[in-house]
Design a protein around this motif. Structure first.
Motif, PDB file in Angstrom:
ATOM      1  N   GLU A  83       0.872  -1.150  -0.160  1.00 55.73           N
ATOM      2  CA  GLU A  83       0.072   0.023   0.114  1.00 55.73           C
ATOM      3  C   GLU A  83       1.057   1.271   0.034  1.00 55.73           C
ATOM      4  O   GLU A  83       0.769   2.184  -0.736  1.00 55.73           O
ATOM      5  CB  GLU A  83      -0.956   0.145   1.205  1.00 55.73           C
ATOM      6  CG  GLU A  83      -2.109  -0.911   1.061  1.00 55.73           C
ATOM      7  CD  GLU A  83      -2.766  -1.342   2.508  1.00 55.73           C
ATOM      8  OE1 GLU A  83      -2.742  -0.235   3.492  1.00 55.73           O
ATOM      9  OE2 GLU A  83      -3.309  -2.358   2.729  1.00 55.73           O
ATOM     10  N   GLU A  84       1.755   1.278   0.826  1.00 60.95           N
ATOM     11  CA  GLU A  84       2.717   2.492   0.857  1.00 60.95           C
ATOM     12  C   GLU A  84       3.884   2.286  -0.035  1.00 60.95           C
ATOM     13  O   GLU A  84       4.531   3.406  -0.539  1.00 60.95           O
ATOM     14  CB  GLU A  84       3.108   2.667   2.531  1.00 60.95           C
ATOM     15  CG  GLU A  84       1.895   3.149   3.233  1.00 60.95           C
ATOM     16  CD  GLU A  84       2.405   3.520   4.587  1.00 60.95           C
ATOM     17  OE1 GLU A  84       1.531   3.984   5.416  1.00 60.95           O
ATOM     18  OE2 GLU A  84       3.523   3.509   5.215  1.00 60.95           O
ATOM     19  N   ASP A  87       2.699   3.622  -3.160  1.00 58.69           N
ATOM     20  CA  ASP A  87       2.224   5.020  -3.171  1.00 58.69           C
ATOM     21  C   ASP A  87       3.118   6.083  -4.078  1.00 58.69           C
ATOM     22  O   ASP A  87       4.567   5.610  -4.083  1.00 58.69           O
ATOM     23  CB  ASP A  87       2.269   5.475  -1.704  1.00 58.69           C
ATOM     24  CG  ASP A  87       1.487   6.729  -1.639  1.00 58.69           C
ATOM     25  OD1 ASP A  87       2.140   7.788  -1.770  1.00 58.69           O
ATOM     26  OD2 ASP A  87       0.335   6.911  -1.336  1.00 58.69           O
ATOM     27  N   LYS A  89       4.239   8.981  -3.525  1.00 52.23           N
ATOM     28  CA  LYS A  89       5.092   9.525  -2.705  1.00 52.23           C
ATOM     29  C   LYS A  89       6.392   8.956  -2.349  1.00 52.23           C
ATOM     30  O   LYS A  89       7.442   9.266  -2.524  1.00 52.23           O
ATOM     31  CB  LYS A  89       4.318  10.058  -1.215  1.00 52.23           C
ATOM     32  CG  LYS A  89       3.598  11.019  -1.393  1.00 52.23           C
ATOM     33  CD  LYS A  89       2.929  11.374   0.145  1.00 52.23           C
ATOM     34  CE  LYS A  89       1.730  12.310   0.033  1.00 52.23           C
ATOM     35  NZ  LYS A  89       1.450  12.694   1.337  1.00 52.23           N
TER      36      LYS A  89
END
Length: 195
Positions: A83-84, A87, A89
């Motif tokens: 999920e991250e 991402d 970012k």
């Protein structure tokens, strides 16, 4: 020198801790001017097995120019690591470090964040090799990624590895890039990795 230790949701604590320990030994015992700064999307990041770790800084506050290297421990997809890891970012941060040719060290499945960012295109890399190589086959699907079934693969400024057991090896390789072989060998002796 400063190493940004990117702690994504569901990171593995062992893969995280090697950077803290090895760089800490280098700083205290060999006087290497090095600091590890933990970073996450949130002030507290929960690891794969539920251990909360408080971050030094947040993703939104990072200026790549303040750091000399990026380190990314892997984590369990089943607990939400990607999920991250995927991402925008995270991907942009990886691209910024790479555009400045700064060392990027990843352990195990953290290589997927590198691949997703596009920086493995035309590069040799590895990732988790067990379970009939399913993760390595998946990594090979990313455009231009040349998957090598070796414990630690270094191509230019990028370090990847193929399981948690390689974690200390990756941290030592990063330390060697940031200092020198003599200091690494000294720390390995002090920590009991070599006689």
């Amino acid at each position: 020198m400063k190493v940004l230790l990117l702690c994504l949701k569901a990171f593995e604590t062992m893969e995280f801790s090697v950077f803290i320990d090895i760089m800490g030994w280098a700083r205290d015992e060999e006087k290497v001017n090095i600091k590890v700064v933990t970073c996450g999307f949130n002030k507290t990041v929960i690891s794969t097995f539920g251990v909360p770790i408080i971050m030094d800084t947040l993703m939104d506050d990072v200026d790549v120019n303040d750091y000399d290297a990026l380190a990314i421990p892997g984590g369990f997809q089943e607990y939400g690591f990607r999920e991250e890891a995927f991402d925008i970012k995270t991907l942009e941060l990886i691209r910024k470090f790479n555009s400045q040719n700064k060392p990027i060290a990843s352990i195990c499945v953290a290589a997927f964040a590198l691949a997703k960012s596009g920086i493995l295109n035309g590069k040799r890399a590895t990732t988790y090799h067990l379970l009939n190589g399913a993760r390595q086959k998946e990594l090979a699907l990313y455009e231009g990624t040349i998957v090598i079934n070796e414990p630690i693969v270094i191509d230019g400024n990028i370090i990847t590895s193929y399981n948690p057991q390689t974690a200390s090896g990756v941290a030592f390789k990063l330390l060697e890039i940031l200092s020198n072989t003599e200091k690494v060998d000294s720390i390995k002796r002090m920590m009991g990795f070599i006689e």
